[in-house]
Motif scaffolding. Sequence first.
Motif, PDB file in Angstrom:
ATOM      1  N   LEU A 119      -4.417  20.988  13.841  1.00  0.00           N
ATOM      2  CA  LEU A 119      -4.409  20.198  12.672  1.00  0.00           C
ATOM      3  C   LEU A 119      -5.586  19.543  12.367  1.00  0.00           C
ATOM      4  O   LEU A 119      -5.991  19.105  11.082  1.00  0.00           O
ATOM      5  CB  LEU A 119      -3.057  19.407  12.430  1.00  0.00           C
ATOM      6  N   GLY A 120      -6.287  19.146  13.421  1.00  0.00           N
ATOM      7  CA  GLY A 120      -7.276  18.109  13.108  1.00  0.00           C
ATOM      8  C   GLY A 120      -6.921  16.558  12.499  1.00  0.00           C
ATOM      9  O   GLY A 120      -7.836  16.264  11.818  1.00  0.00           O
ATOM     10  N   SER A 121      -5.904  16.192  12.831  1.00  0.00           N
ATOM     11  CA  SER A 121      -5.432  14.948  12.286  1.00  0.00           C
ATOM     12  C   SER A 121      -5.991  13.682  12.829  1.00  0.00           C
ATOM     13  O   SER A 121      -6.102  13.845  14.275  1.00  0.00           O
ATOM     14  CB  SER A 121      -3.888  14.835  12.194  1.00  0.00           C
ATOM     15  N   LYS A 122      -6.242  12.541  12.180  1.00  0.00           N
ATOM     16  CA  LYS A 122      -6.415  11.618  12.982  1.00  0.00           C
ATOM     17  C   LYS A 122      -5.441  10.754  13.187  1.00  0.00           C
ATOM     18  O   LYS A 122      -5.495   9.540  14.044  1.00  0.00           O
ATOM     19  CB  LYS A 122      -7.516  10.646  12.094  1.00  0.00           C
ATOM     20  N   ASN A 123      -4.202  11.252  12.992  1.00  0.00           N
ATOM     21  CA  ASN A 123      -3.003  10.327  13.379  1.00  0.00           C
ATOM     22  C   ASN A 123      -2.820  10.611  15.030  1.00  0.00           C
ATOM     23  O   ASN A 123      -3.336  11.475  15.607  1.00  0.00           O
ATOM     24  CB  ASN A 123      -1.974  11.000  12.591  1.00  0.00           C
TER      25      ASN A 123
END
Lengths: 478, 478
Positions: free
Chosen positions: A368-372
């Motif tokens: 997903l490449g999320s920063k969360n």
Amino acid sequence: MGSVEKYFELVEQSQQQFIEQLREVVAIPSVSGDVSRRGDVIRMGEWLQSKWEALGATCKRVEPGKQNLDGVVLDLPPVILGQYGNDPSKKTVLVYGHYDVQPALIEDGWDTDPFTLVETEDGRLVGRGSTDDKGPVLGWLLCAETHKQAGIEFPVNLKFCFEGMEESGSEGLDDIIVAEADEWFKGTDVVCISDNYWLGKTKPCLTHGLRGVSYFHLIVEGPGADLHSGVFGGTVHEPMVDLVHLLAKLVDNKGRIQVPGIYDQVAAVTDAEEQSYESVEFTHEALVADLKNDVLIHGAERDTLKHRWRFPTLSIHGVEGAFHASGDKTVIPARVRGKFSLRTVPNMEPARVAELVTKYLNDEFAKLGSKNSMRVVETHGGRWWFSSPDHPNFVAGARATERVYGVKPDLTREGGSIPVTLTFEENLKTNVLLLPMGASDDGAHSINEKIDKRNFIQGIKLFGAYLHEIAATDLAAE
Amino acid sequence: MGSVEKYFELVEQSQQQFIEQLREVVAIPSVSGDVSRRGDVIRMGEWLQSKWEALGATCKRVEPGKQNLDGVVLDLPPVILGQYGNDPSKKTVLVYGHYDVQPALIEDGWDTDPFTLVETEDGRLVGRGSTDDKGPVLGWLLCAETHKQAGIEFPVNLKFCFEGMEESGSEGLDDIIVAEADEWFKGTDVVCISDNYWLGKTKPCLTHGLRGVSYFHLIVEGPGADLHSGVFGGTVHEPMVDLVHLLAKLVDNKGRIQVPGIYDQVAAVTDAEEQSYESVEFTHEALVADLKNDVLIHGAERDTLKHRWRFPTLSIHGVEGAFHASGDKTVIPARVRGKFSLRTVPNMEPARVAELVTKYLNDEFAKLGSKNSMRVVETHGGRWWFSSPDHPNFVAGARATERVYGVKPDLTREGGSIPVTLTFEENLKTNVLLLPMGASDDGAHSINEKIDKRNFIQGIKLFGAYLHEIAATDLAAE
């Protein structure tokens, strides 16, 4: 007339007294989840102890300790251990049951007062605990009383273990079983538990398998606090968006688990097993009637049974931390916790399941490449239980059933878990038989819980017949 | 000395009295969402009316009717309409504000009593309502009082509309605006609303755009009642599984909406607009500090602003009907309701948005091949608002700002909605200027709400300067 026939006859004659006894125990509102009812739970345990002692049993009252319930510190209800008969020439059967019940309020929708047993014209005995589990627990007592009254020698040494916290997580029970395995429970030949139900409404069964359950929390967090979607929508990585993307990766909507490797440990269906589904009393028609809607995934009954009994499944239960009330709220939740669980089957190992699930979700989250941030927590990992129905304990149960009901019982497994089964098997190193008394429509945890008069009376016969069969069985033939 | 300078001077001299007045209104806990505070809300409206009448204004108290709040039937707080000055040679400015506030309890984490104004050493005036919206509402009154006191002729006819239900959905307000459009509000030349905030903490702004919001419920239902996942997991179509699959289709985790056609109606970014982002006071550094974590999707400040102001976004708020408490529960929820909303921008039409979203979800649900039923309900569809900053009303606001703060204001848009803006524009057919008094860190709906003393005092100057600029402006040049 043989002793079993004599026993059956006296049971037939005692029906009304038995129902009165059931009325007496249903009237004790032993709700283990209700602070205000704790005294009633303890009273129910004491009732059982005094009845068994009056019959001549030796009892031991074990106090599991204290509990904090809704902020109140309470004594846990006692576990009543008992020994009825101690003849070294006889076999020893341990029975387990629970004397606490689910909560019940007339306002929940009961037709009658939940703690006043009502006998209906169509043969139902309605009342909280009638089938779960006071009917069966009382059944063992009535079985012994009737033998004594009829002057029939009791065929086995009976040990029992009755707890008062089953509906509230069986707090303290496991420790007691472990501690007493080589003490009070020493010498147990077989275990019998009557705390589940027939698969249908008319045909009896023996149960020889249960699924395990591995419960997971999938936690995604990002912003320091909940945000306004007008201001932050579309500019921050929303934890809820990451969460639904991950949850959607877990299982397809045909129930197929998407976690790589999850099916590798699943035992193959044998020809014998495939055959065994033929005779089982189970129809989609009845199931759909119970469900109110046809939302079944599988077209064939045997596939539904396989996915209930012997294949792993994954369910998504909900989300903690997101907006869940009625109405509209334009919040971006800062921290959400998705809840899902897998039902596990032979030969899956909970540790391996947790490893596969965690790795898969970590991989998918990385995509997903999320920063969360995301993490997976296994909050519970309980093993499945499986026993061969060819064991002499089951053979005895099957013979007894045929004698009482005139039909070979279905051999069933259950989709849910009864953790105490495994605890007994592992700690006492003995076979465990699940021998249900009630039927599938008893509504154990629902309103208008009932046991059919037929099941209650025939069930008491069944318990006696089973003990006589055990007495006549060569357990070493296992 | 010109009349505006004279006004500024008297404002400077009156700072301490103004703060005392703010203390007096903050002390009235006019919480519109709290049944027990309704009397205080009404008292606050009456306070305003009596103060304006003492100055010589003509007021009309409009009762919006009754409300059912938490099972109690209450009088809605009055809408106070007013007219201060009625000189046909002057222009007429209508100002709107609200005298109710958000709930506030010291237990929520306030450092001081929320309803006792505290002036801190670093220049904050802390108290519930200080910035939202009692400071600005009081500001208009103090502006008029100061003119009178200084003997400066008031430059315009002022109309006002102060409501007491803004924090609780402005119940009843729209009907009153529609009904009074050609009555009390007749002759209004321009409208000015001070109920939003600067983009940052130091540079003033004028706001000329708001996003609309379309709120949707995605309802999936199947079984007649909640099911036990041990028994039914893997054999029925789980509504929660269908739901997460559909929610995951709505938006990718970079904030890109996946509904086909949704971007077709979005106005293109012009060169002039692109240029305008250059000078705006806005940094990711400050934003990340507020968020506590860097969870920003976009790398450049202007992209974050574009996705807040002028691109549509989609947020997922939560799920109703699923398990949402702490702990573990092995339920299969029978009926779940996902909540999401889109923020809409020029030139999107809410009806078209609802049509596209519904069609897309129906198509995606059909692909799932589920036996559950699904439906999409648009629970709210509010339009965006956009006004050209070249309108004379905005030019007057910009001149006034430069005069008070010595700097050209940023021209901002907001990601959220202030529905009354559109209601005034459409019904009064006049331009509306959003002229904020407070700063981005005021914490309008949070604990320790404050307005900086600088913003409060300069804001009162700004209001006066704006009215003088309007008086000097040729509105027909629009």
